[in-house]
Motif scaffolding. Structure first.
Motif, PDB file in Angstrom:
ATOM      1  N   THR A  79      17.708 -55.310 -62.075  1.00 39.85           N
ATOM      2  CA  THR A  79      18.554 -56.452 -62.440  1.00 39.85           C
ATOM      3  C   THR A  79      18.224 -56.938 -63.851  1.00 39.85           C
ATOM      4  N   LEU A  80      16.921 -56.994 -64.169  1.00 43.09           N
ATOM      5  CA  LEU A  80      16.515 -57.408 -65.509  1.00 43.09           C
ATOM      6  C   LEU A  80      17.035 -56.448 -66.572  1.00 43.09           C
ATOM      7  N   LEU A  81      16.982 -55.153 -66.276  1.00 38.90           N
ATOM      8  CA  LEU A  81      17.482 -54.158 -67.229  1.00 38.90           C
ATOM      9  C   LEU A  81      18.968 -54.351 -67.492  1.00 38.90           C
ATOM     10  N   GLU A  82      19.703 -54.708 -66.461  1.00 39.59           N
ATOM     11  CA  GLU A  82      21.151 -54.856 -66.591  1.00 39.59           C
ATOM     12  C   GLU A  82      21.547 -56.170 -67.253  1.00 39.59           C
ATOM     13  N   THR A  83      20.738 -57.210 -67.060  1.00 33.58           N
ATOM     14  CA  THR A  83      21.139 -58.545 -67.507  1.00 33.58           C
ATOM     15  C   THR A  83      20.384 -59.053 -68.733  1.00 33.58           C
ATOM     16  N   ALA A 128      18.806 -48.623 -77.282  1.00 27.97           N
ATOM     17  CA  ALA A 128      19.055 -49.576 -76.200  1.00 27.97           C
ATOM     18  C   ALA A 128      19.754 -50.830 -76.724  1.00 27.97           C
ATOM     19  N   TRP A 129      19.324 -51.317 -77.867  1.00 27.70           N
ATOM     20  CA  TRP A 129      19.935 -52.510 -78.443  1.00 27.70           C
ATOM     21  C   TRP A 129      21.384 -52.259 -78.835  1.00 27.70           C
ATOM     22  N   HIS A 130      21.650 -51.070 -79.337  1.00 21.14           N
ATOM     23  CA  HIS A 130      23.001 -50.756 -79.811  1.00 21.14           C
ATOM     24  C   HIS A 130      23.955 -50.425 -78.661  1.00 21.14           C
ATOM     25  N   VAL A 131      23.480 -49.677 -77.681  1.00 18.43           N
ATOM     26  CA  VAL A 131      24.351 -49.177 -76.611  1.00 18.43           C
ATOM     27  C   VAL A 131      24.383 -50.109 -75.410  1.00 18.43           C
ATOM     28  N   GLY A 132      23.246 -50.730 -75.087  1.00 20.23           N
ATOM     29  CA  GLY A 132      23.165 -51.547 -73.892  1.00 20.23           C
ATOM     30  C   GLY A 132      22.935 -50.698 -72.650  1.00 20.23           C
ATOM     31  N   TYR A 133      22.731 -51.381 -71.545  1.00 18.88           N
ATOM     32  CA  TYR A 133      22.416 -50.683 -70.302  1.00 18.88           C
ATOM     33  C   TYR A 133      23.633 -49.920 -69.802  1.00 18.88           C
ATOM     34  N   SER A 134      23.497 -48.608 -69.674  1.00 16.86           N
ATOM     35  CA  SER A 134      24.575 -47.750 -69.177  1.00 16.86           C
ATOM     36  C   SER A 134      23.999 -46.364 -68.924  1.00 16.86           C
ATOM     37  N   PRO A 135      24.678 -45.542 -68.134  1.00 15.21           N
ATOM     38  CA  PRO A 135      24.213 -44.162 -67.941  1.00 15.21           C
ATOM     39  C   PRO A 135      24.120 -43.391 -69.270  1.00 15.21           C
TER      40      PRO A 135
END
Length: 290
Positions: free
Chosen positions: A5-9, A123-130
């Motif tokens: 949840t933390l990774l996603e939010t 990670a900062w540029h793309v965000g949480y995603s597959p």
């Protein structure tokens, strides 16, 4: 609240976590960058002896990515676990072996830091995603390829082929934003583009201007980016290569007949295109309208 949840939010938590993990991977990349070319050379020697029907060499200590344990090349001191903590151990030891005080190259912590930054920036540029979990390892693979080519002028198939197949499989599964058609055409176009340059240069000069590893690396980048962004990769890598190569020639660090590896420039341009390629192209065409 779970870690997932933390990774996603929480983008900050995501960036910090992948940065720390990237430091750990960077420590392993140092091993890959040094040992993989040695492993390749030993395999070639074994194959050559078999072809020439020469007697086999006496059995030696296994040498691979796991064995033997890391040691000081001067005194043979085995690196303890607390002397192998990314960045911190090098700083704590002040860049020297704890046994014989031989200097430890600053390159080791720099590669660890680079691997961490690659993960954090992605990670900062793309965000949480597959797609993020595919891009980060791709960046690490490009870092390893760039450093191996810089050291040895080799781009190992053990890294370029998995990168190529991963790009195509990600297109098949829909994780990649690139369609399968564009990925396949990109892989073929990437290989053929530098293959054509290679043979044109060789026919005109009788010399080899680049290696087959460069073809395979650009083919892999084509599978990840699609054929549309290949001109950007070639342009960026060529411009940086021309500037850096010219500076090295003027400084006398390399001679005119000395080869300069192209892989690091391809890898760097490919990583930039993976993250910002669409924005760069959009900005370019936007400026062209003025």
């Amino acid at each position: 609240m779970t870690i997932l949840t933390l990774l996603e939010t929480s983008p900050t938590f995501l960036v910090v976590l992948v940065f720390i993990f990237g430091l750990l991977v960077g420590s392993f990349l140092n091993v890959v960058i040094y040992r993989l070319p040695v492993m390749m050379e030993r395999a070639w020697q074994t194959e050559a002896r078999a072809i020439l029907s020469l007697p086999e060499q006496p059995a030696t200590t296994p040498f691979n990515l796991a064995t033997p344990a890391s040691r000081c090349p001067v005194c043979g001191h085995q690196i303890r676990w607390y002397e192998n903590i990314p960045l911190l151990s090098w700083l704590f030891l002040r860049g020297r072996c704890s046994s014989c005080s031989t200097g430890i190259s600053v390159r080791y912590p720099l590669i660890e830091l680079s691997a961490g930054l690659i993960a954090a920036i992605t990670a900062w540029h793309v965000g949480y995603s597959p797609w993020l979990w595919a891009l980060i390892p791709a960046g690490w693979a490009l870092l390893a390829l760039a450093m191996i080519d810089f050291d040895t002028t080799l781009l190992p198939d053990d890294l370029t082929y998995p990168l190529l197949w991963a790009g195509l499989l990600l297109a098949v599964t829909g994780i990649s934003p690139v369609s399968l058609n564009d990925a396949v055409i990109g892989a073929a176009a990437g290989y053929l583009a530098l293959w054509s340059v290679y043979w044109t240069f060789k026919l005109l000069t009788g010399k080899e201007g680049m290696g087959y590893g460069d073809f395979k690396l650009l083919a892999a980048l084509g599978a990840w980016l699609g054929w549309q962004l290949l001109p950007l990769v070639i342009l960026l890598s060529s411009l940086v290569g021309a500037v850096v190569g010219g500076a090295l020639l003027l400084s006398g660090l390399v001679k005119r007949d000395q080869g300069i590896p192209f892989g690091p420039y391809l890898a760097g341009a490919g990583w930039i295109a993976l993250l910002w390629g669409e924005q760069i192209v959009t900005l370019y065409f936007g400026l062209m309208k003025f």
